[in-house]
Write a protein that holds these residues in place. Structure first.
Motif, PDB file in Angstrom:
ATOM      1  N   GLU A 151       0.815  -1.218   0.000  1.00  0.00           N
ATOM      2  CA  GLU A 151       0.000   0.000   0.000  1.00  0.00           C
ATOM      3  C   GLU A 151       0.844   1.262   0.000  1.00  0.00           C
ATOM      4  O   GLU A 151       0.501   2.248  -0.645  1.00  0.00           O
ATOM      5  CB  GLU A 151      -0.875   0.017   1.252  1.00  0.00           C
ATOM      6  N   ALA A 194      -5.106   2.538   3.730  1.00  0.00           N
ATOM      7  CA  ALA A 194      -6.526   2.889   3.599  1.00  0.00           C
ATOM      8  C   ALA A 194      -7.259   2.750   4.933  1.00  0.00           C
ATOM      9  O   ALA A 194      -8.157   3.531   5.237  1.00  0.00           O
ATOM     10  CB  ALA A 194      -7.167   2.009   2.536  1.00  0.00           C
ATOM     11  N   ALA A 246      -6.992   5.951   6.756  1.00  0.00           N
ATOM     12  CA  ALA A 246      -7.364   7.181   6.046  1.00  0.00           C
ATOM     13  C   ALA A 246      -8.552   7.892   6.691  1.00  0.00           C
ATOM     14  O   ALA A 246      -8.515   9.110   6.907  1.00  0.00           O
ATOM     15  CB  ALA A 246      -7.654   6.869   4.585  1.00  0.00           C
ATOM     16  N   GLY A 292      -4.330   8.275   0.695  1.00  0.00           N
ATOM     17  CA  GLY A 292      -4.926   7.137   1.397  1.00  0.00           C
ATOM     18  C   GLY A 292      -4.830   5.859   0.597  1.00  0.00           C
ATOM     19  O   GLY A 292      -5.511   5.705  -0.417  1.00  0.00           O
ATOM     20  N   GLY A 293      -3.958   4.971   1.026  1.00  0.00           N
ATOM     21  CA  GLY A 293      -3.834   3.643   0.414  1.00  0.00           C
ATOM     22  C   GLY A 293      -3.423   3.662  -1.050  1.00  0.00           C
ATOM     23  O   GLY A 293      -2.860   4.644  -1.555  1.00  0.00           O
ATOM     24  N   LEU A 294      -3.734   2.563  -1.722  1.00  0.00           N
ATOM     25  CA  LEU A 294      -3.342   2.394  -3.127  1.00  0.00           C
ATOM     26  C   LEU A 294      -3.992   3.461  -4.013  1.00  0.00           C
ATOM     27  O   LEU A 294      -3.397   3.932  -4.981  1.00  0.00           O
ATOM     28  CB  LEU A 294      -3.775   0.998  -3.599  1.00  0.00           C
ATOM     29  N   LYS A 295      -5.224   3.851  -3.665  1.00  0.00           N
ATOM     30  CA  LYS A 295      -5.941   4.871  -4.437  1.00  0.00           C
ATOM     31  C   LYS A 295      -5.172   6.204  -4.376  1.00  0.00           C
ATOM     32  O   LYS A 295      -4.984   6.870  -5.393  1.00  0.00           O
ATOM     33  CB  LYS A 295      -7.356   5.009  -3.857  1.00  0.00           C
ATOM     34  N   ALA A 302       0.736   1.421  -8.510  1.00  0.00           N
ATOM     35  CA  ALA A 302      -0.586   1.682  -7.911  1.00  0.00           C
ATOM     36  C   ALA A 302      -1.670   1.754  -8.985  1.00  0.00           C
ATOM     37  O   ALA A 302      -2.742   1.170  -8.834  1.00  0.00           O
ATOM     38  CB  ALA A 302      -0.543   2.967  -7.094  1.00  0.00           C
ATOM     39  N   ILE A 326      -1.634   0.423 -11.922  1.00  0.00           N
ATOM     40  CA  ILE A 326      -1.838  -0.922 -12.482  1.00  0.00           C
ATOM     41  C   ILE A 326      -2.760  -1.730 -11.564  1.00  0.00           C
ATOM     42  O   ILE A 326      -3.615  -2.483 -12.017  1.00  0.00           O
ATOM     43  CB  ILE A 326      -0.471  -1.635 -12.689  1.00  0.00           C
ATOM     44  N   GLY A 327      -2.590  -1.537 -10.256  1.00  0.00           N
ATOM     45  CA  GLY A 327      -3.393  -2.301  -9.290  1.00  0.00           C
ATOM     46  C   GLY A 327      -4.818  -1.814  -9.139  1.00  0.00           C
ATOM     47  O   GLY A 327      -5.670  -2.538  -8.612  1.00  0.00           O
ATOM     48  N   GLN A 359      -8.405  -3.558  -8.023  1.00  0.00           N
ATOM     49  CA  GLN A 359      -9.097  -3.014  -6.834  1.00  0.00           C
ATOM     50  C   GLN A 359     -10.585  -2.810  -7.166  1.00  0.00           C
ATOM     51  O   GLN A 359     -11.457  -3.234  -6.403  1.00  0.00           O
ATOM     52  CB  GLN A 359      -8.433  -1.677  -6.477  1.00  0.00           C
ATOM     53  N   TYR A 367     -12.855   1.566   3.525  1.00  0.00           N
ATOM     54  CA  TYR A 367     -11.398   1.774   3.450  1.00  0.00           C
ATOM     55  C   TYR A 367     -10.643   0.512   3.879  1.00  0.00           C
ATOM     56  O   TYR A 367      -9.591   0.197   3.334  1.00  0.00           O
ATOM     57  CB  TYR A 367     -10.992   2.947   4.346  1.00  0.00           C
ATOM     58  N   THR A 368     -11.199  -0.201   4.885  1.00  0.00           N
ATOM     59  CA  THR A 368     -10.529  -1.419   5.356  1.00  0.00           C
ATOM     60  C   THR A 368     -10.514  -2.471   4.252  1.00  0.00           C
ATOM     61  O   THR A 368      -9.495  -3.139   4.028  1.00  0.00           O
ATOM     62  CB  THR A 368     -11.236  -1.967   6.615  1.00  0.00           C
ATOM     63  N   MET A 381     -10.579  -1.880   1.099  1.00  0.00           N
ATOM     64  CA  MET A 381      -9.603  -1.406   0.104  1.00  0.00           C
ATOM     65  C   MET A 381      -8.179  -1.752   0.550  1.00  0.00           C
ATOM     66  O   MET A 381      -7.351  -2.187  -0.259  1.00  0.00           O
ATOM     67  CB  MET A 381      -9.741   0.110  -0.075  1.00  0.00           C
ATOM     68  N   ALA A 382      -7.924  -1.591   1.863  1.00  0.00           N
ATOM     69  CA  ALA A 382      -6.577  -1.861   2.389  1.00  0.00           C
ATOM     70  C   ALA A 382      -6.224  -3.331   2.225  1.00  0.00           C
ATOM     71  O   ALA A 382      -5.130  -3.671   1.761  1.00  0.00           O
ATOM     72  CB  ALA A 382      -6.499  -1.463   3.856  1.00  0.00           C
ATOM     73  N   VAL A 419      -7.540  -5.578   0.224  1.00  0.00           N
ATOM     74  CA  VAL A 419      -7.439  -5.956  -1.193  1.00  0.00           C
ATOM     75  C   VAL A 419      -6.099  -5.455  -1.757  1.00  0.00           C
ATOM     76  O   VAL A 419      -5.457  -6.140  -2.559  1.00  0.00           O
ATOM     77  CB  VAL A 419      -8.637  -5.405  -2.000  1.00  0.00           C
ATOM     78  N   SER A 420      -5.686  -4.272  -1.308  1.00  0.00           N
ATOM     79  CA  SER A 420      -4.403  -3.721  -1.787  1.00  0.00           C
ATOM     80  C   SER A 420      -3.242  -4.653  -1.447  1.00  0.00           C
ATOM     81  O   SER A 420      -2.320  -4.822  -2.238  1.00  0.00           O
ATOM     82  CB  SER A 420      -4.125  -2.355  -1.166  1.00  0.00           C
ATOM     83  N   LEU A 421      -3.299  -5.230  -0.251  1.00  0.00           N
ATOM     84  CA  LEU A 421      -2.226  -6.147   0.153  1.00  0.00           C
ATOM     85  C   LEU A 421      -2.210  -7.371  -0.774  1.00  0.00           C
ATOM     86  O   LEU A 421      -1.149  -7.830  -1.188  1.00  0.00           O
ATOM     87  CB  LEU A 421      -2.412  -6.586   1.611  1.00  0.00           C
ATOM     88  N   ILE A 433      -3.381  -7.441  -3.841  1.00  0.00           N
ATOM     89  CA  ILE A 433      -2.925  -6.957  -5.149  1.00  0.00           C
ATOM     90  C   ILE A 433      -1.397  -6.877  -5.174  1.00  0.00           C
ATOM     91  O   ILE A 433      -0.745  -7.282  -6.139  1.00  0.00           O
ATOM     92  CB  ILE A 433      -3.562  -5.587  -5.467  1.00  0.00           C
ATOM     93  N   GLN A 471       0.875  -8.802  -7.736  1.00  0.00           N
ATOM     94  CA  GLN A 471       1.796  -8.054  -8.623  1.00  0.00           C
ATOM     95  C   GLN A 471       3.185  -8.664  -8.542  1.00  0.00           C
ATOM     96  O   GLN A 471       3.879  -8.797  -9.540  1.00  0.00           O
ATOM     97  CB  GLN A 471       1.856  -6.583  -8.198  1.00  0.00           C
ATOM     98  N   LYS A 475       3.424  -6.386 -17.279  1.00  0.00           N
ATOM     99  CA  LYS A 475       4.430  -5.316 -17.324  1.00  0.00           C
ATOM    100  C   LYS A 475       4.488  -4.575 -15.993  1.00  0.00           C
ATOM    101  O   LYS A 475       3.485  -4.383 -15.351  1.00  0.00           O
ATOM    102  CB  LYS A 475       4.082  -4.332 -18.435  1.00  0.00           C
TER     103      LYS A 475
END
Lengths: 280, 210
Positions: free
Chosen positions: A70, A203, A206, A223-226, A247, A249-250, A254, B185-186, B188-189, B191-193, B195, B199, B210
């Motif tokens: 993140e 996030a 945030a 805030g986070g990946l966004k 970010a 790309i992800g 998301q 937000y949680t 999103m957090a 899911v980001s991990l 992702i 990656q 790429k």
């Protein structure tokens, strides 16, 4: 009804599998969904862009590997932005593990900017225990708090650090944190010394930081990946980002997972209420 | 595909951790124990190099003997391990609590309460259409109502009935909205991990994206 029952008793491993598919497919077939820039991200960008000569930007890597996906993309992009604009940077951490991440981030960005030199364009400070006391120490005299840099060189001998004494010469301090460390920066750096503080947070954190944006105790927040994707877009648009836009790309993945979750929540609620009506 | 053996090790460990999603297994437990061991192994030399050596050993070698006072005070923490002398550990705790509170309380009150109260107060300018955009005026009023009604919800010395009950009910709605935002937000957090790991697997390890 039988179908709804099956849905309510679905093995959760199917949800994990669908989630994995929702993440993988957008990577293989990118959709390129747009990410809009919000004022908190733009404020950080503009503040860094308007850093005057004789001032530096301080980046505090207050996180460990657990939140790397993140926070790392935003740290890389901000460092990229600073180097692109020839702004001198101080890198530090209030977390013991954060220094290692700062070092890796430097190595990553320096691949694109090999001309940047330690002590001239940037300074990596060592870990000093104390948290809030370290921030107070920077407010009094950074040279006393950090007598040497990370590599053991006397800080007085570093050209870029000669004129830097405290927050007066730091145009912006950004704390990247996965916990409440950004609030520590607000409390001690902003409240005590009036320093400009911004936060790059996970996030989860945030929502808690928004009140500080409203009172302008934080001048900006990612805030986070966004947030990281917003900043990548800003740098890309104005400076041509050289590093990989991890970010952005992800963000397709998301969005895909968010849509999946909304669908699941709606279906689960329909199944729940239908089941309740049948029981009555 | 990566030729770096460490990337392969990291990919293997990532898959070991992911395998828990199917069910608990020895690969997951191996990776979990390795993480705990590696974290400790990483932290100990860092503490020694960054704290013990520069803050204690080197200054003592330069005859800064006054450092023995905080050193001894700190060592008293270990007295907790000996039941007969466990009470001695209260001294460093008292010192840490006293200095910590002295530093934190005034600034925390300023930053976390007074400044926030100030931010909630409505001024003439904040409600004036000639100075403030309409959308911000609405936002200021919504926030003001939210703070007052939420505070009333948390005021338990009056029974939440009648008008107070209705106002507290509005406060509950605000709290629910805050929970919703935090939950969003949680998600999103987390899911980001995920992702981030995908990656790594698809880009750094397999090289298919790429």
């Amino acid at each position: 009804m039988n179908l709804l029952n099956k849905f309510m008793n679905m093995d959760r491993r199917w949800i994990y599998l669908i989630t994995a598919i929702c993440v993988i497919i957008p990577f293989l077939i990118p959709i390129g969904l747009p990410t809009y820039t919000t004022p908190p991200a733009r404020n950080i960008y503009e503040k860094i862009d308007n850093t005057s000569d004789g001032q530096v930007v301080l980046l505090s890597f207050d996180y460990d590997a657990a939140v790397l996906p993140e926070l790392y993309p935003m740290t890389i992009t901000i460092l990229n932005h600073c180097f692109n604009r020839n702004i001198k940077v101080i890198l530090m951490s209030l977390y013991m593990q954060g220094i290692g991440i700062a070092q890796v981030a430097l190595e990553d960005v320096k691949r694109e900017f090999p001309e940047k030199k330690e002590g001239i364009d940037y300074t990596l400070l060592p870990y000093v225990p104390g948290g809030a006391l370290v921030i107070l120490g920077i407010g009094e005299d950074i040279h006393k708090t950090f007598p040497t840099d990370y590599y053991g060189t006397l800080i007085d001998s570093l050209p870029m650090m000669r004129e830097i004494r405290n927050f007066d010469q730091i145009s912006l301090a950004i704390s990247f944190s996965g916990g409440g460390v950004s609030r520590t920066w607000v409390t001690y750096a902003n409240q005590r010394y009036g320093a400009n503080v911004a936060a790059g947070v996970t996030a989860v954190m945030a929502a808690e930081n928004y009140p500080y944006l409203q009172t302008k105790q934080l001048i900006g927040m990612l805030g986070g990946l966004k947030g990281a994707a917003e900043y990548e877009n800003l740098v890309e648009k104005n400076l041509k980002l050289k590093t990989r836009k991890a970010a952005c790309i992800g963000m397709d993945a998301q969005s895909a997972v968010h849509i999946m979750m909304i669908v699941f929540i709606v279906l689960a609620n329909i199944a729940y209420f239908a089941g309740r009506r049948r029981k009555k | 595909m990566s030729h770096d053996p460490w990337v392969w090790v990291a990919a293997f460990l990532t898959l070991c951790i992911f395998s828990f999603l199917y069910k608990d297994n020895p690969f997951y437990r191996f990776a979990e124990h390795l993480l705990i061991g590696a974290t400790l192994g990483y932290a100990l030399p860092l503490v020694w190099k960054n704290i013990v050596t520069p803050k204690i050993i080197v200054p003592l070698q330069h005859h800064e003997y006054w450092l023995l006072i905080p050193l001894c005070l700190g060592l008293l923490y270990i007295a907790r391990l000996i039941p007969k002398y466990a009470w001695l550990s209260r001294w460093p705790m008292a010192f840490a609590l006293g200095t910590g509170s002295g530093i934190a309380i005034p600034l925390s009150l300023q930053a976390g309460i007074f400044k926030q109260m100030q931010g909630t107060m409505l001024t003439k300018a904040m409600l004036s259409p000639s100075i403030t955009p309409t959308v911000h005026i609405i936002g200021n009023i919504v926030m003001f109502v939210g703070v007052i009604t939420t505070l009333i919800y948390f005021y338990f010395s009056i029974k939440h009935t009648g008008t107070v009950g209705k106002v507290a009910r509005i406060g509950v709605w605000y709290i629910m909205l805050a929970f919703g935002a935090t939950f969003g937000y949680t998600v999103m957090a987390r899911v980001s991990l995920l992702i981030g790991r995908f990656q790594f697997l698809l880009h750094d390890w397999l090289g298919v994206i790429k």
